[in-house]
Scaffold this motif. Structure first.
Motif, mmCIF file in Angstrom:
data_model
loop_
_atom_site.group_PDB
_atom_site.id
_atom_site.type_symbol
_atom_site.label_atom_id
_atom_site.label_comp_id
_atom_site.label_asym_id
_atom_site.label_seq_id
_atom_site.Cartn_x
_atom_site.Cartn_y
_atom_site.Cartn_z
ATOM 1 N N PRO A 5 0.841 -1.207 0.000
ATOM 2 C CA PRO A 5 0.000 0.000 0.000
ATOM 3 C C PRO A 5 0.870 1.249 0.000
ATOM 4 C CG PRO A 5 0.038 -1.022 2.176
ATOM 5 C CD PRO A 5 0.752 -1.962 1.252
ATOM 6 N N ASP A 8 -3.878 6.105 0.535
ATOM 7 C CA ASP A 8 -5.260 5.672 0.314
ATOM 8 C C ASP A 8 -5.555 5.315 -1.131
ATOM 9 O OD1 ASP A 8 -5.806 6.051 2.990
ATOM 10 O OD2 ASP A 8 -6.558 8.097 2.717
ATOM 11 N N ASN A 9 -4.866 5.930 -2.079
ATOM 12 C CA ASN A 9 -5.216 5.761 -3.490
ATOM 13 C C ASN A 9 -4.027 5.384 -4.364
ATOM 14 O OD1 ASN A 9 -7.272 8.183 -2.477
ATOM 15 N ND2 ASN A 9 -8.234 6.584 -3.718
ATOM 16 N N THR A 11 -0.804 2.104 -4.924
ATOM 17 C CA THR A 11 -0.179 0.835 -4.575
ATOM 18 C C THR A 11 1.195 0.799 -5.227
ATOM 19 O OG1 THR A 11 -2.262 -0.381 -4.337
ATOM 20 C CG2 THR A 11 -0.321 -1.660 -4.906
ATOM 21 N N ASP A 51 -8.374 5.670 -8.506
ATOM 22 C CA ASP A 51 -9.510 6.364 -7.907
ATOM 23 C C ASP A 51 -10.614 5.343 -7.696
ATOM 24 O OD1 ASP A 51 -11.381 8.165 -7.039
ATOM 25 O OD2 ASP A 51 -11.740 9.084 -8.991
ATOM 26 N N ALA A 53 -11.968 1.710 -5.263
ATOM 27 C CA ALA A 53 -11.630 0.628 -4.345
ATOM 28 C C ALA A 53 -10.278 0.009 -4.682
ATOM 29 C CB ALA A 53 -12.726 -0.438 -4.399
ATOM 30 N N ARG A 54 -9.556 -0.430 -3.659
ATOM 31 C CA ARG A 54 -8.223 -1.000 -3.840
ATOM 32 C C ARG A 54 -8.261 -2.446 -4.348
ATOM 33 N NH1 ARG A 54 -3.429 0.594 -1.856
ATOM 34 N NH2 ARG A 54 -4.456 2.079 -0.482
ATOM 35 N N GLN A 55 -9.199 -3.249 -3.856
ATOM 36 C CA GLN A 55 -9.183 -4.675 -4.137
ATOM 37 C C GLN A 55 -9.232 -5.004 -5.632
ATOM 38 O OE1 GLN A 55 -8.407 -6.938 -1.922
ATOM 39 N NE2 GLN A 55 -8.430 -8.524 -3.523
ATOM 40 N N ILE A 57 -8.083 -3.298 -8.036
ATOM 41 C CA ILE A 57 -6.769 -2.921 -8.591
ATOM 42 C C ILE A 57 -5.745 -3.997 -8.250
ATOM 43 C CG2 ILE A 57 -4.911 -1.211 -8.523
ATOM 44 C CD1 ILE A 57 -7.478 -0.274 -9.949
ATOM 45 N N LEU A 58 -5.779 -4.491 -7.016
ATOM 46 C CA LEU A 58 -4.855 -5.550 -6.616
ATOM 47 C C LEU A 58 -5.078 -6.811 -7.446
ATOM 48 C CD1 LEU A 58 -4.940 -5.218 -2.710
ATOM 49 C CD2 LEU A 58 -3.323 -4.193 -4.324
#
Length: 200
Positions: A5, A8-9, A11, A51, A53-55, A57-58
């Motif tokens: 991480p 917040d936005n 990775t 911009d 949710a992270r999941q 993108i992961l």
């Protein structure tokens, strides 16, 4: 590959070396999700800014297959005219075991690719295919390197977009404008761009 991480936005994706980083950057840049705002490559990392949710993108990052060859790139090619009159040309010849004519020929003959940018706005770190031009930085950096100076350091070639201190081995100069705020985008040399040098 390690995925970390970065606020917040964003990775940060870490790799073992430059070749792996470039291969993954090429793949990530081909068809990113709409939520991806920017991709910022470096020598061993790619910062993925997004911009939303992270999941998702992961999951996208984990599913990407690296593009193994620079030849896979279908991006822009920039031709830069160079006068090979650098102060360190003789030094580079001595370090490589080549003549100055052979150093220039090797610089002209190969295709270079912008691996990443940094140091100053518009400065691109270019990697080539001829290992004979891998030379160390100067033992004593210059306090001022003129804008447009073309240099070598380690496995990279680069062009100083403005006057600044620097420790690269200077082999020539160009009148090309590397950074122009009136141009869209301002940087002439962007990651993934192919570069060919020619005599001015």
């Amino acid at each position: 590959m390690r995925i970390l991480p970065a606020g917040d936005n964003a990775t940060l994706v870490e790799f073992d070396g430059l070749d792996e980083t470039m291969a993954y950057y090429r793949a990530l840049a081909q068809d990113p999700p709409a939520a991806v705002v920017d991709l910022v490559p470096a020598a061993r990392t790619v910062l993925v800014m997004f911009d939303g949710a992270r999941q998702p993108i992961l999951e996208w990052i984990s599913a990407v297959t690296p593009s193994a060859s620079i030849d896979d790139d279908q991006g822009e090619t920039v031709v830069i005219a160079v006068v090979y009159d650098g102060e360190d040309l003789d030094e580079v010849a001595g370090l490589t075991g080549l003549t100055t004519t052979e150093v220039v020929a090797a610089h002209l003959a190969q295709t270079w690719t912008v691996a990443f940018g940094g140091f100053a706005p518009g400065f691109g770190y270019l990697v080539g295919t001829d290992t004979r031009l891998h030379v160390p930085r100067r033992t004593s950096p210059r306090t001022s390197v003129p804008a447009g100076s073309v240099g070598l350091a380690g496995e990279f070639s680069g062009i100083y977009p403005r006057s600044s201190p620097g420790g690269w081995q200077l082999i020539g100069h160009t009148d090309a404008q590397l950074w122009d705020l009136d141009r869209d985008p301002p940087a002439l040399l962007r990651p993934g761009t192919t570069v060919r040098f020619e005599r001015a």
